[in-house]
Scaffold this active site. Structure first.
Site, PDB file in Angstrom:
ATOM      1  N   ALA A  13       0.853  -0.983  -0.256  1.00  0.00           N
ATOM      2  CA  ALA A  13      -0.369  -0.283   0.383  1.00  0.00           C
ATOM      3  C   ALA A  13       0.720   0.969  -0.263  1.00  0.00           C
ATOM      4  O   ALA A  13       0.334   2.443   0.358  1.00  0.00           O
ATOM      5  CB  ALA A  13      -1.213   0.371   1.018  1.00  0.00           C
ATOM      6  N   GLY A  18      -1.744  -0.921  -4.570  1.00  0.00           N
ATOM      7  CA  GLY A  18      -1.860  -0.407  -3.498  1.00  0.00           C
ATOM      8  C   GLY A  18      -2.433   0.628  -2.768  1.00  0.00           C
ATOM      9  O   GLY A  18      -2.937   0.538  -2.200  1.00  0.00           O
ATOM     10  N   VAL A  65       5.519  -9.258   3.067  1.00  0.00           N
ATOM     11  CA  VAL A  65       4.810 -10.337   3.252  1.00  0.00           C
ATOM     12  C   VAL A  65       5.158 -11.943   3.164  1.00  0.00           C
ATOM     13  O   VAL A  65       4.350 -12.922   3.425  1.00  0.00           O
ATOM     14  CB  VAL A  65       3.332  -9.699   1.890  1.00  0.00           C
ATOM     15  CG1 VAL A  65       3.071  -8.352   2.753  1.00  0.00           C
ATOM     16  CG2 VAL A  65       3.350 -10.206   1.353  1.00  0.00           C
ATOM     17  N   TYR A 151       6.724 -14.560 -13.551  1.00  0.00           N
ATOM     18  CA  TYR A 151       5.565 -13.438 -13.510  1.00  0.00           C
ATOM     19  C   TYR A 151       4.283 -13.723 -13.870  1.00  0.00           C
ATOM     20  O   TYR A 151       3.264 -14.161 -13.232  1.00  0.00           O
ATOM     21  CB  TYR A 151       5.713 -12.421 -13.875  1.00  0.00           C
ATOM     22  CG  TYR A 151       4.740 -11.520 -13.591  1.00  0.00           C
ATOM     23  CD1 TYR A 151       5.114 -10.301 -12.406  1.00  0.00           C
ATOM     24  CD2 TYR A 151       3.780 -10.830 -14.262  1.00  0.00           C
ATOM     25  CE1 TYR A 151       4.028 -10.078 -11.761  1.00  0.00           C
ATOM     26  CE2 TYR A 151       2.975  -9.287 -13.978  1.00  0.00           C
ATOM     27  CZ  TYR A 151       3.149  -8.890 -12.601  1.00  0.00           C
ATOM     28  OH  TYR A 151       2.325  -8.146 -12.837  1.00  0.00           O
ATOM     29  N   ALA A 153       3.734 -17.121 -14.754  1.00  0.00           N
ATOM     30  CA  ALA A 153       2.912 -17.926 -14.394  1.00  0.00           C
ATOM     31  C   ALA A 153       2.401 -18.325 -12.200  1.00  0.00           C
ATOM     32  O   ALA A 153       1.483 -18.251 -11.989  1.00  0.00           O
ATOM     33  CB  ALA A 153       4.270 -19.153 -14.036  1.00  0.00           C
ATOM     34  N   LYS A 155       0.803 -15.488 -11.437  1.00  0.00           N
ATOM     35  CA  LYS A 155      -0.237 -14.249 -11.743  1.00  0.00           C
ATOM     36  C   LYS A 155      -1.589 -15.424 -12.227  1.00  0.00           C
ATOM     37  O   LYS A 155      -2.391 -14.915 -12.160  1.00  0.00           O
ATOM     38  CB  LYS A 155      -0.114 -13.171 -12.903  1.00  0.00           C
ATOM     39  CG  LYS A 155       1.021 -12.237 -12.444  1.00  0.00           C
ATOM     40  CD  LYS A 155       0.026 -11.688 -10.757  1.00  0.00           C
ATOM     41  CE  LYS A 155       0.566 -10.644 -10.337  1.00  0.00           C
ATOM     42  NZ  LYS A 155       0.538  -9.746  -9.030  1.00  0.00           N
TER      43      LYS A 155
HETATM   44  N1  LIG Z   1       1.330  -1.598 -12.806  1.00  0.00           N
HETATM   45  C1  LIG Z   1       1.053  -2.578 -13.353  1.00  0.00           C
HETATM   46  O1  LIG Z   1       1.466  -2.258 -14.867  1.00  0.00           O
HETATM   47  C2  LIG Z   1       0.247  -3.670 -14.001  1.00  0.00           C
HETATM   48  C3  LIG Z   1       0.125  -4.402 -13.951  1.00  0.00           C
HETATM   49  C4  LIG Z   1      -1.313  -5.676 -13.469  1.00  0.00           C
HETATM   50  C5  LIG Z   1      -0.965  -5.917 -12.145  1.00  0.00           C
HETATM   51  N2  LIG Z   1      -0.077  -5.663 -11.002  1.00  0.00           N
HETATM   52  C6  LIG Z   1      -0.069  -6.039  -9.927  1.00  0.00           C
HETATM   53  O2  LIG Z   1      -0.836  -4.933  -9.214  1.00  0.00           O
HETATM   54  C7  LIG Z   1      -0.124  -5.500  -8.203  1.00  0.00           C
HETATM   55  C8  LIG Z   1       0.945  -3.630  -7.754  1.00  0.00           C
HETATM   56  O3  LIG Z   1       1.521  -3.180  -8.676  1.00  0.00           O
HETATM   57  P1  LIG Z   1       2.037  -1.988  -8.838  1.00  0.00           P
HETATM   58  O4  LIG Z   1       2.395  -1.613 -10.129  1.00  0.00           O
HETATM   59  O5  LIG Z   1       1.258  -0.710  -8.078  1.00  0.00           O
HETATM   60  O6  LIG Z   1       3.582  -2.166  -7.757  1.00  0.00           O
HETATM   61  P2  LIG Z   1       4.147  -1.327  -7.382  1.00  0.00           P
HETATM   62  O7  LIG Z   1       6.102  -2.031  -7.361  1.00  0.00           O
HETATM   63  O8  LIG Z   1       4.497   0.275  -7.719  1.00  0.00           O
HETATM   64  O9  LIG Z   1       3.989  -1.307  -5.447  1.00  0.00           O
HETATM   65  C9  LIG Z   1       4.241  -2.543  -5.052  1.00  0.00           C
HETATM   66  C10 LIG Z   1       4.190  -2.092  -3.728  1.00  0.00           C
HETATM   67  O10 LIG Z   1       4.213  -3.302  -3.074  1.00  0.00           O
HETATM   68  C11 LIG Z   1       5.416  -3.358  -2.133  1.00  0.00           C
HETATM   69  N3  LIG Z   1       6.277  -4.689  -2.025  1.00  0.00           N
HETATM   70  C12 LIG Z   1       6.733  -5.637  -3.131  1.00  0.00           C
HETATM   71  N4  LIG Z   1       7.507  -6.492  -2.283  1.00  0.00           N
HETATM   72  C13 LIG Z   1       6.478  -6.570  -1.249  1.00  0.00           C
HETATM   73  C14 LIG Z   1       6.686  -7.499   0.307  1.00  0.00           C
HETATM   74  N5  LIG Z   1       7.169  -8.696   0.185  1.00  0.00           N
HETATM   75  N6  LIG Z   1       6.161  -7.163   0.847  1.00  0.00           N
HETATM   76  C15 LIG Z   1       5.809  -5.998   1.956  1.00  0.00           C
HETATM   77  N7  LIG Z   1       4.960  -5.170   0.475  1.00  0.00           N
HETATM   78  C16 LIG Z   1       5.673  -5.628  -0.538  1.00  0.00           C
HETATM   79  C17 LIG Z   1       6.713  -2.554  -2.774  1.00  0.00           C
HETATM   80  O11 LIG Z   1       6.706  -2.074  -1.500  1.00  0.00           O
HETATM   81  C18 LIG Z   1       5.219  -1.453  -3.301  1.00  0.00           C
HETATM   82  O12 LIG Z   1       5.322  -0.357  -2.318  1.00  0.00           O
HETATM   83  C19 LIG Z   1       1.558  -6.574  -7.720  1.00  0.00           C
HETATM   84  O13 LIG Z   1       0.530  -7.710  -7.877  1.00  0.00           O
HETATM   85  C20 LIG Z   1       1.564  -6.151 -10.094  1.00  0.00           C
HETATM   86  O14 LIG Z   1       1.955  -7.815 -10.314  1.00  0.00           O
HETATM   87  C21 LIG Z   1       0.565  -4.127 -12.147  1.00  0.00           C
END
Ligand SMILES: NC(=O)c1ccc[n+]([C@@H]2O[C@H](COP(=O)([O-])OP(=O)(O)OC[C@H]3O[C@@H](n4cnc5c(N)ncnc54)[C@H](O)[C@@H]3O)[C@@H](O)[C@H]2O)c1
Length: 170
Positions: A13, A18, A65, A151, A153, A155
């Site tokens: 978050a 998040g 996490v 990645y 797999a 998802k």
């Molecule tokens: N950005 C995109 O285009 C996109 C597209 C499809 C899916 N997603 C998915 O959405 C989710 C969020 O993506 P985002 O783009 O906001 O990513 P981001 O990198 O901007 O943010 C991810 C957050 O998760 C935290 N994080 C990572 N590993 C962690 C851990 N082990 N414990 C606690 N916190 C942890 C990071 O510190 C970061 O604040 C992810 O699951 C990603 O795979 C993103």
């Protein structure tokens, strides 16, 4: 779901999707437990939210996490702070093909664990009020992605697990 005064836990978050989830839930009247391993960014995120919402409506818990004890502790702290739990958003994710075991650990295993812990708190058999669990996948969970097999797999796993759990909930 009527969201006023409901309590949500959002992983990852501190930034990105998040953070946007947390903002949207706060706008609808929820209280939100912000969970992230990036303590600096997480505190900054809470500070920014405190400018818009009552400071008592958010709590930031630094937590990796992928660490079972830290994740359980984050749930407990949020439940103890707000007195209930209604929504879990398992959003934390990474995209790292080199450290592929870590990618599976965070994107899939921790998401499964977050779902099970969330159910322990929310299910009515345990005295909870029911609730909603949102697991964040990706288009990569629906189609092949060249050069990002792990990645992809992880998802796909999120979608398979969540769809299967949703059948149980019906
Ligand atoms: N950005 C995109 O285009 C996109 C597209 C499809 C899916 N997603 C998915 O959405 C989710 C969020 O993506 P985002 O783009 O906001 O990513 P981001 O990198 O901007 O943010 C991810 C957050 O998760 C935290 N994080 C990572 N590993 C962690 C851990 N082990 N414990 C606690 N916190 C942890 C990071 O510190 C970061 O604040 C992810 O699951 C990603 O795979 C993103």
């Amino acid at each position: 779901m009527y969201l006023k005064d409901k309590v949500a836990l959002v992983t990852g978050a501190a930034q990105g999707i998040g953070k946007a989830f947390a903002q949207a839930l706060l706008e609808k009247g929820c209280k939100v437990g912000l969970v992230d391993q990036n303590a600096e960014l997480g505190k900054e995120s809470k500070d920014n939210l405190d400018k818009q919402f009552d400071t008592q409506r958010t709590i930031f818990i630094p937590c990796d996490v992928s660490d079972e004890e830290q994740l359980k502790d984050a749930f407990k702290k949020i439940f103890d702070s707000f007195g209930r739990l209604d929504i879990v958003v398992n959003n934390a994710g990474i995209n790292n093909e080199k450290n592929w075991e870590v990618t599976v650990q965070i994107n899939l295993i921790s998401m499964i664990r977050g779902t099970y812990i969330g159910l322990d708190y929310m299910k009515t058999e345990n005295g909870g009020n029911g609730g909603a669990i949102v697991n964040i996948s990706s288009l990569a969970g629906l189609m092949p992605v060249p050069y990002q097999p792990v990645y992809c797999a992880s998802k796909h796993g999120v979608i398979g697990f969540t769809r299967s759990m949703a059948v149980n909930a019906l």
